[in-house]
Design an enzyme around this catalytic site. Sequence first.
Site, PDB file in Angstrom:
ATOM      1  N   HIS A  64      47.994  62.567 -18.335  1.00  0.00           N
ATOM      2  CA  HIS A  64      48.197  64.014 -18.216  1.00  0.00           C
ATOM      3  C   HIS A  64      48.706  64.294 -16.812  1.00  0.00           C
ATOM      4  O   HIS A  64      47.981  64.135 -15.828  1.00  0.00           O
ATOM      5  CB  HIS A  64      46.909  64.821 -18.467  1.00  0.00           C
ATOM      6  CG  HIS A  64      47.123  66.280 -18.231  1.00  0.00           C
ATOM      7  ND1 HIS A  64      46.244  67.065 -17.513  1.00  0.00           N
ATOM      8  CD2 HIS A  64      48.147  67.102 -18.591  1.00  0.00           C
ATOM      9  CE1 HIS A  64      46.719  68.314 -17.452  1.00  0.00           C
ATOM     10  NE2 HIS A  64      47.869  68.363 -18.091  1.00  0.00           N
ATOM     11  N   LEU A  65      49.948  64.709 -16.750  1.00  0.00           N
ATOM     12  CA  LEU A  65      50.594  64.979 -15.468  1.00  0.00           C
ATOM     13  C   LEU A  65      50.771  66.487 -15.331  1.00  0.00           C
ATOM     14  O   LEU A  65      51.684  67.077 -15.903  1.00  0.00           O
ATOM     15  CB  LEU A  65      51.960  64.266 -15.426  1.00  0.00           C
ATOM     16  CG  LEU A  65      52.789  64.452 -14.161  1.00  0.00           C
ATOM     17  CD1 LEU A  65      52.096  63.869 -12.947  1.00  0.00           C
ATOM     18  CD2 LEU A  65      54.175  63.828 -14.352  1.00  0.00           C
TER      19      LEU A  65
ATOM     20  N   ASN B  48      41.774  76.348 -20.862  1.00  0.00           N
ATOM     21  CA  ASN B  48      40.728  75.319 -20.871  1.00  0.00           C
ATOM     22  C   ASN B  48      39.470  75.712 -20.116  1.00  0.00           C
ATOM     23  O   ASN B  48      38.386  75.242 -20.441  1.00  0.00           O
ATOM     24  CB  ASN B  48      41.301  73.989 -20.363  1.00  0.00           C
ATOM     25  CG  ASN B  48      42.246  73.402 -21.399  1.00  0.00           C
ATOM     26  OD1 ASN B  48      41.799  72.918 -22.428  1.00  0.00           O
ATOM     27  ND2 ASN B  48      43.546  73.501 -21.170  1.00  0.00           N
TER      28      ASN B  48
ATOM     29  N   THR C 249      41.271  71.384 -15.704  1.00  0.00           N
ATOM     30  CA  THR C 249      40.373  71.588 -16.843  1.00  0.00           C
ATOM     31  C   THR C 249      41.018  71.079 -18.140  1.00  0.00           C
ATOM     32  O   THR C 249      40.317  70.710 -19.079  1.00  0.00           O
ATOM     33  CB  THR C 249      39.978  73.074 -17.009  1.00  0.00           C
ATOM     34  OG1 THR C 249      41.151  73.877 -17.102  1.00  0.00           O
ATOM     35  CG2 THR C 249      39.126  73.548 -15.847  1.00  0.00           C
TER      36      THR C 249
ATOM     37  N   PRO D   7      43.473  86.138 -15.411  1.00  0.00           N
ATOM     38  CA  PRO D   7      44.258  84.969 -14.971  1.00  0.00           C
ATOM     39  C   PRO D   7      43.699  83.616 -15.407  1.00  0.00           C
ATOM     40  O   PRO D   7      44.380  82.599 -15.255  1.00  0.00           O
ATOM     41  CB  PRO D   7      44.210  85.052 -13.435  1.00  0.00           C
ATOM     42  CG  PRO D   7      43.593  86.345 -13.085  1.00  0.00           C
ATOM     43  CD  PRO D   7      42.867  86.848 -14.278  1.00  0.00           C
ATOM     44  N   GLU D   8      42.476  83.560 -15.918  1.00  0.00           N
ATOM     45  CA  GLU D   8      41.888  82.247 -16.251  1.00  0.00           C
ATOM     46  C   GLU D   8      42.643  81.586 -17.406  1.00  0.00           C
ATOM     47  O   GLU D   8      43.058  82.235 -18.346  1.00  0.00           O
ATOM     48  CB  GLU D   8      40.409  82.383 -16.624  1.00  0.00           C
ATOM     49  CG  GLU D   8      39.535  82.973 -15.534  1.00  0.00           C
ATOM     50  CD  GLU D   8      39.462  82.129 -14.263  1.00  0.00           C
ATOM     51  OE1 GLU D   8      39.953  80.990 -14.263  1.00  0.00           O
ATOM     52  OE2 GLU D   8      38.912  82.637 -13.265  1.00  0.00           O
ATOM     53  N   GLY D   9      42.770  80.269 -17.313  1.00  0.00           N
ATOM     54  CA  GLY D   9      43.530  79.510 -18.305  1.00  0.00           C
ATOM     55  C   GLY D   9      42.729  79.162 -19.552  1.00  0.00           C
ATOM     56  O   GLY D   9      41.519  79.381 -19.626  1.00  0.00           O
TER      57      GLY D   9
HETATM   58  N1  LIG Z   1      51.561  71.180 -23.880  1.00  0.00           N
HETATM   59  C1  LIG Z   1      51.029  71.015 -22.656  1.00  0.00           C
HETATM   60  N2  LIG Z   1      50.648  72.102 -21.962  1.00  0.00           N
HETATM   61  C2  LIG Z   1      50.088  71.914 -20.759  1.00  0.00           C
HETATM   62  C3  LIG Z   1      49.900  70.627 -20.201  1.00  0.00           C
HETATM   63  N3  LIG Z   1      49.321  70.774 -19.001  1.00  0.00           N
HETATM   64  C4  LIG Z   1      49.160  72.098 -18.815  1.00  0.00           C
HETATM   65  N4  LIG Z   1      49.616  72.799 -19.870  1.00  0.00           N
HETATM   66  C5  LIG Z   1      49.612  74.253 -20.063  1.00  0.00           C
HETATM   67  O1  LIG Z   1      49.149  74.862 -18.895  1.00  0.00           O
HETATM   68  C6  LIG Z   1      47.832  75.362 -19.074  1.00  0.00           C
HETATM   69  C7  LIG Z   1      46.988  74.895 -17.926  1.00  0.00           C
HETATM   70  O2  LIG Z   1      45.994  75.796 -17.672  1.00  0.00           O
HETATM   71  P1  LIG Z   1      44.459  75.481 -17.881  1.00  0.00           P
HETATM   72  O3  LIG Z   1      44.189  75.423 -19.334  1.00  0.00           O
HETATM   73  O4  LIG Z   1      43.788  76.505 -17.062  1.00  0.00           O
HETATM   74  O5  LIG Z   1      44.170  74.039 -17.241  1.00  0.00           O
HETATM   75  P2  LIG Z   1      44.227  73.653 -15.671  1.00  0.00           P
HETATM   76  O6  LIG Z   1      44.903  74.782 -14.952  1.00  0.00           O
HETATM   77  O7  LIG Z   1      44.991  72.373 -15.646  1.00  0.00           O
HETATM   78  O8  LIG Z   1      42.817  73.491 -15.206  1.00  0.00           O
HETATM   79  C8  LIG Z   1      47.341  74.836 -20.401  1.00  0.00           C
HETATM   80  O9  LIG Z   1      46.427  75.681 -21.046  1.00  0.00           O
HETATM   81  C9  LIG Z   1      48.630  74.647 -21.164  1.00  0.00           C
HETATM   82  O10 LIG Z   1      49.040  75.879 -21.719  1.00  0.00           O
HETATM   83  C10 LIG Z   1      50.326  69.500 -20.971  1.00  0.00           C
HETATM   84  O11 LIG Z   1      50.202  68.355 -20.572  1.00  0.00           O
HETATM   85  N5  LIG Z   1      50.874  69.757 -22.183  1.00  0.00           N
HETATM   86 MG   LIG Z   2      44.028  76.854 -14.845  1.00  0.00          MG
END
Ligand SMILES: Nc1nc2c(ncn2[C@@H]2O[C@H](COP(=O)(O)OP(=O)(O)O)[C@@H](O)[C@H]2O)c(=O)[nH]1
Ligand SMILES: [Mg+2]
Length: 426
Positions: A287-288, A45, A385, A41-43
């Site tokens: 960044h929203l 970033n 992140t 589940p980790e994203g």
């Molecule tokens: N293109 C785009 N994708 C975003 C944005 N914010 C979030 N995402 C998507 O949602 C994911 C968020 O997960 P993560 O990388 O774990 O960051 P966190 O959850 O905000 O800490 C990102 O990797 C992107 O795939 C944004 O501003 N632009």
């Molecule tokens: Mg995340």
Amino acid sequence: IIKSIANDILYCQKEKINEKCTSRQSYLSNKRYFLYDVNPPEGFNLRRDVYIRVATFLKQLIKDDKIFQWNVVLPPWGNLYHWQSVDLGSQQQIPWQTFFDMESLKKYLPVIELFEFIKEIPSENEETIIDVLYFLKNDEEMFRIGNFEDKNIFSDCLNTTIPYKKNSYKQYTGSFWGYTNVTAREVKCITFHGTTINLKKNLQPLLYRSIMFDHMEIPLHYNYGSVDYWNARRSMRYNTELHQISNDFRLKYLNSNDMDDRTIKLKDWRLDKKKRNAIGGPYLSIHLRRQDFLIGHAASSPTIEYAAFQIKAFLKLLDLKIVYIATDTNNQEYIDLKEKLKDYSVFRYIPTQFVKNKFKDGGIAIIDQIICSHARYFVGTHESTFSFRIQEDREILGFPTNTTFNVLCGNEIKCSIGNKWEIIWG
Ligand SMILES: Nc1nc2c(ncn2[C@@H]2O[C@H](COP(=O)(O)OP(=O)(O)O)[C@@H](O)[C@H]2O)c(=O)[nH]1
Ligand SMILES: [Mg+2]
Ligand SMILES: *[C@@H]1O[C@H](CO)[C@@H](O)[C@H](O)[C@H]1NC(C)=O
Ligand SMILES: *[C@@H]1O[C@H](CO)[C@@H](O)[C@H](O)[C@H]1NC(C)=O
Ligand SMILES: *[C@@H]1O[C@H](CO)[C@@H](O)[C@H](O)[C@H]1NC(C)=O
């Protein structure tokens, strides 16, 4: 003693199989492979941060270990929860070169892609076999009591649900990034707490040639925020095409270029020097973060109305007319936001189908991050992140910190400036 055993192994590689050199050792050289994977589940970033934990650990290991040549095998990207564009098909087995500049990564550490590893090591029964896989797990009891201490304890895997099982050739199969022909010869469970450096004793390079750790997000940084941490971070440059696309957008819509913005980076990141004089393009970047943050971080997520209110206040304060929005929200919310900012020029990046097909959701997110990192002033989302990576990029580009660590506030709580993670130069 270690040296003489190591010499045996080197010797085995040169000679044909004999009594001394088992068939397993016969292909052993002094090259060793470190593989890892992260909790599904980790994203994206957080995974980038896990790479830095791995990279700084291996860098130190290479410094200390004069016998073996260590290589990190980069786990391909795929199946991330947020990568939901249905028109792109399955977003799996994406190599690091799609997102990052391999030459820059290699200037910090010997890294190879998984597909290169598969080509490089001999297969058995058409399987690529990893010698040992350590399945790391937290000590739940310790988390419950709150009495934290370093732990690195073998446990049989009997009482642990592990996503690996033996196949007909007696190897362990599992997810392995979607490769059904990648397996592990042994799987061991470890209850772990502590920093990456404590994993050293599990490597056992005299026994194993390829060593994998699953749940690599569990070990912590051993040198967070140090010069070496920042070197590893600076080596994570993006694919140059992603930079090109971002630069074109900045020039066309945001009146921004590296010369005027004082954000020029040298070709080789190792030559970049400490500076704090970046100006950035004449725009505010935001960044929203929405989607799951509206639930998981409800208190710090503003309504669109309140986000617009804050954005206007920043634009007035900074005397800027242009705002760039990076967001994972739906179209309707973006239109609402734009409507509420109608006295200003509001931009977002919309990729062509060609760019989407080539760089996928991960690449589009990086383009958003690059554009945000070049703004005169950045306002992120608390505890995202995705925002953290932008802040780091701005530290590397040399922005004054008072333009970088600001975050949007939720409607209900008073919020202050976010934590400042300032760069340290070597
Ligand atoms: N293109 C785009 N994708 C975003 C944005 N914010 C979030 N995402 C998507 O949602 C994911 C968020 O997960 P993560 O990388 O774990 O960051 P966190 O959850 O905000 O800490 C990102 O990797 C992107 O795939 C944004 O501003 N632009
Ligand atoms: Mg995340
Ligand atoms: C495993 O499958 C991949 C394709 O999914 C292929 O590229 C690779 O060569 C295969 N490996 C072996 C050892 O046959
Ligand atoms: C596994 O679980 C059983 C029953 O829950 C328990 O008796 C045993 O001690 C456990 N073994 C280990 C190694 O934790
Ligand atoms: C940041 O701080 C510097 C000096 O400390 C100041 O001159 C500048 O106006 C500040 N910038 C912003 C955007 O607050």
